[in-house]
Design a protein around this motif. Structure first.
Motif, PDB file in Angstrom:
ATOM      1  N   GLU A 188      -9.927  -6.757  -0.338  1.00  0.00           N
ATOM      2  CA  GLU A 188      -9.929  -6.167   1.127  1.00  0.00           C
ATOM      3  C   GLU A 188      -8.805  -5.229   1.022  1.00  0.00           C
ATOM      4  O   GLU A 188      -8.779  -4.065   1.930  1.00  0.00           O
ATOM      5  CB  GLU A 188      -9.403  -7.451   1.893  1.00  0.00           C
ATOM      6  N   ILE A 189      -7.745  -5.096   0.159  1.00  0.00           N
ATOM      7  CA  ILE A 189      -6.829  -4.204   0.423  1.00  0.00           C
ATOM      8  C   ILE A 189      -7.100  -2.567   0.369  1.00  0.00           C
ATOM      9  O   ILE A 189      -8.253  -2.415  -0.316  1.00  0.00           O
ATOM     10  CB  ILE A 189      -5.780  -4.429  -0.710  1.00  0.00           C
ATOM     11  N   ASP A 190      -6.450  -1.933   0.954  1.00  0.00           N
ATOM     12  CA  ASP A 190      -6.689  -0.274   0.650  1.00  0.00           C
ATOM     13  C   ASP A 190      -6.497   0.098  -0.875  1.00  0.00           C
ATOM     14  O   ASP A 190      -5.743  -0.524  -1.519  1.00  0.00           O
ATOM     15  CB  ASP A 190      -5.576   0.542   1.322  1.00  0.00           C
ATOM     16  N   TYR A 191      -7.430   0.968  -0.973  1.00  0.00           N
ATOM     17  CA  TYR A 191      -7.535   1.575  -2.606  1.00  0.00           C
ATOM     18  C   TYR A 191      -5.883   1.991  -2.899  1.00  0.00           C
ATOM     19  O   TYR A 191      -5.782   2.116  -4.143  1.00  0.00           O
ATOM     20  CB  TYR A 191      -8.453   2.539  -2.770  1.00  0.00           C
ATOM     21  N   TYR A 239       1.308   5.644   0.716  1.00  0.00           N
ATOM     22  CA  TYR A 239       0.887   7.111   1.325  1.00  0.00           C
ATOM     23  C   TYR A 239       1.524   7.950   0.837  1.00  0.00           C
ATOM     24  O   TYR A 239       2.846   7.790   0.531  1.00  0.00           O
ATOM     25  CB  TYR A 239       1.037   6.881   2.828  1.00  0.00           C
ATOM     26  N   PHE A 252      -1.029   2.053  -6.398  1.00  0.00           N
ATOM     27  CA  PHE A 252       0.597   1.797  -6.449  1.00  0.00           C
ATOM     28  C   PHE A 252       0.861   0.847  -7.610  1.00  0.00           C
ATOM     29  O   PHE A 252       1.706   1.057  -8.315  1.00  0.00           O
ATOM     30  CB  PHE A 252       0.856   1.485  -5.113  1.00  0.00           C
ATOM     31  N   PRO A 267      -9.653   9.345  -1.953  1.00  0.00           N
ATOM     32  CA  PRO A 267     -11.036   8.787  -2.062  1.00  0.00           C
ATOM     33  C   PRO A 267     -11.980   9.798  -2.132  1.00  0.00           C
ATOM     34  O   PRO A 267     -11.881  11.150  -1.624  1.00  0.00           O
ATOM     35  CB  PRO A 267     -11.059   8.379  -0.360  1.00  0.00           C
ATOM     36  N   HIS A 268     -12.844   9.641  -3.329  1.00  0.00           N
ATOM     37  CA  HIS A 268     -13.802  10.510  -3.700  1.00  0.00           C
ATOM     38  C   HIS A 268     -15.448  10.492  -3.264  1.00  0.00           C
ATOM     39  O   HIS A 268     -15.732   9.352  -3.447  1.00  0.00           O
ATOM     40  CB  HIS A 268     -14.009  10.972  -4.936  1.00  0.00           C
ATOM     41  N   ARG A 323     -13.432   9.571   5.125  1.00  0.00           N
ATOM     42  CA  ARG A 323     -12.468   9.167   4.284  1.00  0.00           C
ATOM     43  C   ARG A 323     -11.274  10.165   4.284  1.00  0.00           C
ATOM     44  O   ARG A 323     -10.024   9.867   3.837  1.00  0.00           O
ATOM     45  CB  ARG A 323     -13.123   9.411   2.969  1.00  0.00           C
ATOM     46  N   ASN A 324     -11.450  11.336   4.800  1.00  0.00           N
ATOM     47  CA  ASN A 324     -10.486  12.303   4.418  1.00  0.00           C
ATOM     48  C   ASN A 324      -9.733  13.080   5.614  1.00  0.00           C
ATOM     49  O   ASN A 324      -8.622  13.563   5.588  1.00  0.00           O
ATOM     50  CB  ASN A 324     -10.858  13.333   3.561  1.00  0.00           C
ATOM     51  N   ARG A 368      -2.605   0.328   9.070  1.00  0.00           N
ATOM     52  CA  ARG A 368      -1.113  -0.383   8.662  1.00  0.00           C
ATOM     53  C   ARG A 368       0.018   0.417   8.361  1.00  0.00           C
ATOM     54  O   ARG A 368       1.050   0.322   8.897  1.00  0.00           O
ATOM     55  CB  ARG A 368      -1.641  -1.089   7.440  1.00  0.00           C
ATOM     56  N   GLY A 405      -5.922   0.756   5.685  1.00  0.00           N
ATOM     57  CA  GLY A 405      -4.652   1.096   5.371  1.00  0.00           C
ATOM     58  C   GLY A 405      -3.881   2.028   5.845  1.00  0.00           C
ATOM     59  O   GLY A 405      -2.764   1.951   5.940  1.00  0.00           O
ATOM     60  N   GLU A 446      -0.542   9.904  10.714  1.00  0.00           N
ATOM     61  CA  GLU A 446       0.020   9.317   9.348  1.00  0.00           C
ATOM     62  C   GLU A 446       0.953  10.420   8.817  1.00  0.00           C
ATOM     63  O   GLU A 446       2.201  10.344   8.465  1.00  0.00           O
ATOM     64  CB  GLU A 446      -0.978   8.898   8.538  1.00  0.00           C
ATOM     65  N   GLU A 450       0.918  -1.254   0.074  1.00  0.00           N
ATOM     66  CA  GLU A 450      -0.016   0.142   0.107  1.00  0.00           C
ATOM     67  C   GLU A 450       0.776   1.351  -0.008  1.00  0.00           C
ATOM     68  O   GLU A 450       2.125   1.093   0.078  1.00  0.00           O
ATOM     69  CB  GLU A 450      -0.677  -0.088   1.244  1.00  0.00           C
TER      70      GLU A 450
END
Lengths: 217, 404
Positions: A151-154, A15, A159, A54-55, B376-377, B16, B13, B385, A13
């Motif tokens: 399941e994984i984060d967007y 950031y 990535f 995320p929108h 979400r934001n 994590r 996410g 983070e 993932e």
């Protein structure tokens, strides 16, 4: 992602830490001048950050340049031309920069420069630093791969799909590479590679890939 | 509070990423310094963030400056000047500022691997830097600062390893890296936690506000940049069409001597209208503010200048459509027509209030969008983070992609 491609697919993932350049454009001419000078990272950031956010209500266009041209300059035709640029058609960010400049130059041949935007509505040039996080999740079979993808984060989709191709300079996204090379599913891989990912939000793209995988299963 | 308490609320996410970054930083020292222990968004944020960072094994401290009224008068002027509406700093004011900074940095141990200095008040602490990464976190809108004041401060800010701003438009021409960090709210704090309808009603009763009509609410300090007088004007325009109440709820922070003057002006303008309720809320009234927000029909934040306006996110989290000024961080929180409306005038605010009072279904739908947008934001885990990623990035200078 290199090391993810041995036997299993290792999901990462990421950031994006946003670094501001402090440079801003208040009209189209200033915008083009800065566009010529900013880092490749800045251009990459502005054509991709849409996919790492995320929108709740996605903007009309997926790159920041097109959104600014439409919403702040009020130049719809320029916005449409900028939005139509597909970064995957270019092998590196410098070629994207050249194409953006070509589009704006062409536009200026036909239309007078629009007036400057109001203070606070300038285009602010940013960059991103990507921090890549191993999730510890791995798949060796198609079934596991599909399950984890749900399941994984967007940010993982972002990535492995967007960042892998342009920023890390791979010929294709990590997903189709794995399906082709490791799971021997060339047809599935080709279908995923053929997507036009700039037409989706990251969540939509996830749903589309999962649908294909489930059909194959 | 523990990070695991946010499972099921924040994105997995994000959690994590925090865990992975914290693993690398475990045992290291972090220090936050600001100028007030209570009142205002910065103190609220630190009250929540510091224990969470500590829970991850990072040795974090939060120190507050000790200062008297003359210092806060200077820094309030400083604050206004940086937001473009104050007087230029005089030599005498700078001496007061410098003197109090020196007294404080002599008293406070600043040895840490990562030091975060919040806002201009303690900025001169940088003079004491011996080691570690030093970050200047600017919470205010400095997009069009008064030039001489900014020039003085800029010389100091340039000594930090990086600056952190809430909105892209606040970035300045600086020789140090500048990061973007949108503030956040804590869904588990007293200010945002779910409350029963009973409790909400009791709080309104305690404040003497009947819940018999639609309630318009603005929660903010009595500060000219929050335009409470403009809010009263908007309410009066709406009142011709809808019988409603206006609640102006605010406190005054210890570093805000101007508050008393503005409060008096607001009281005069309200002119004993029984449907205008002016509440002076003491610090540590988070649960009451929570209840006021939950009981409101529409929330306003009619700022003309704003750092970020975290109070907007708080109201959105409670499924309230928000009508706010198109300044600072407010447009990042209000998606036009989706989570609320952005306005530019008294008339604009009145028009949008009328529109929502006339269409409760639309207001309800906006409220639902609003909560999701914040989830979400703008939750606190995103902020943690940010801090950890900046710290990590500055330890990997010049790398654009950092593998943990």
């Amino acid at each position: 992602m290199g090391n993810a491609m041995a036997e299993s697919f290792k999901f990462f993932e990421c950031y994006a830490l946003i670094r501001m350049t402090g440079r801003k454009a208040s009209d189209i001419l200033e915008f083009m001048e800065i566009l010529k000078q900013v880092s490749a990272e800045s251009i990459f950031h502005h054509v991709h950050q849409y996919f790492l956010k995320p929108h709740i209500s996605p903007p009309d266009f997926s790159n920041d340049f097109a959104v600014w041209a439409a919403e702040n300059l009020g130049e719809q035709n320029l916005a449409e031309a900028l939005a139509n640029l597909n970064p995957f058609e270019f092998s590196n960010v410098e070629d994207i920069r050249a194409e953006l400049i070509r589009i704006i130059t062409e536009h200026l041949k036909s239309y007078p420069p629009p007036r400057p935007v109001l203070p606070g509505k300038e285009f602010f040039f940013n960059e991103s630093i990507t921090i890549v996080v191993p999730t510890g999740l791995e798949a060796t079979q198609l079934h596991d791969f599909a399950m984890i993808l749900k399941e994984i984060d967007y940010s993982s989709i972002y990535f492995h799909f967007y960042e892998a191709r342009l920023r890390l300079g791979k010929e294709r996204d990590d997903f189709s590479h794995f399906l082709d090379e490791c799971l021997d599913c060339p047809t599935l891989a080709a279908r995923i590679k053929s997507f036009d990912p700039y037409m989706y939000t990251t969540e939509d793209l996830r749903a589309k890939i999962i649908k294909l995988l489930e059909e194959a299963l | 509070m523990k990070l695991e308490d946010y499972k099921g609320i924040s994105a997995p996410g994000d959690l994590r990423a925090i865990e992975k970054m914290a693993e690398r930083l475990r045992g290291k020292k972090m220090l936050h310094v600001n100028s007030t222990a209570a009142g205002g968004g910065v103190a609220e944020l630190l009250q929540r963030i510091v224990p969470l960072i500590r829970d991850m094994g990072i040795d974090v401290r939060w120190e507050v400056m000790q200062a008297e009224k003359p210092f806060f008068e200077v820094t309030k002027n400083f604050h206004n000047a940086l937001q473009g509406k104050g007087k230029p700093l005089t030599r005498e004011m700078w001496d007061t500022y410098e003197g109090v900074n020196r007294e404080n940095y002599a008293r406070i141990d600043t040895d840490a691997d990562c030091v975060v200095i919040h806002d201009p008040q303690p900025a001169l602490f940088i003079e004491k830097k011996k080691r570690g990464i030093w970050l200047w976190r600017c919470h205010i809108d400095i997009s069009t600062p008064e030039k001489a004041t900014w020039y003085l401060l800029k010389n100091t800010i340039e000594k930090f390893d990086a600056g952190i701003f809430s909105v892209s438009s606040f970035a300045q021409s600086l020789p140090i890296p500048q990061f973007l960090m949108q503030p956040s709210i804590d869904p588990l704090s007293e200010k945002n936690i779910e409350l029963s309808e009973d409790e909400v009603n009791r709080v309104y009763e305690r404040f003497g506000i009947p819940m018999d009509k639609p309630i318009l609410l603005q929660v903010s300090r009595f500060d000219p940049f929050k335009d409470p007088l403009g809010v009263i004007d908007s309410y009066r325009l709406v009142k011709k069409y809808h019988d409603c109440r206006l609640v102006l709820a605010g406190g005054t922070a210890t570093d805000d001597p101007e508050g008393e003057r503005v409060l008096k002006e607001v009281q005069e303008k309200a002119n004993n209208d029984p449907d205008i309720h002016i509440l002076l809320i003491p610090p540590f009234s988070d649960r009451e503010i929570n209840a006021l927000q939950r009981g409101a029909t529409i929330v306003l934040q009619k700022s003309t200048r704003e750092g970020f306006g975290l109070v907007v996110a708080e109201a959105l989290w409670k499924k309230k459509p928000v009508i706010g000024g198109d300044v600072g961080g407010i447009p990042l929180q209000i998606i036009e027509g989706v989570t609320g409306f952005l306005i530019h005038s008294v008339e604009g605010a009145a028009y949008r209030i009328r529109q929502l009072l006339e269409n409760p279904e639309k207001a309800k739908k906006m409220g639902e969008n609003a909560k999701e947008h914040i989830r979400r934001n703008f939750l606190i885990t995103r902020n943690i983070e940010n801090y950890l990623s900046m710290w990590t990035a500055l330890e990997h200078k010049d790398q654009k992609v950092i593998y943990l």
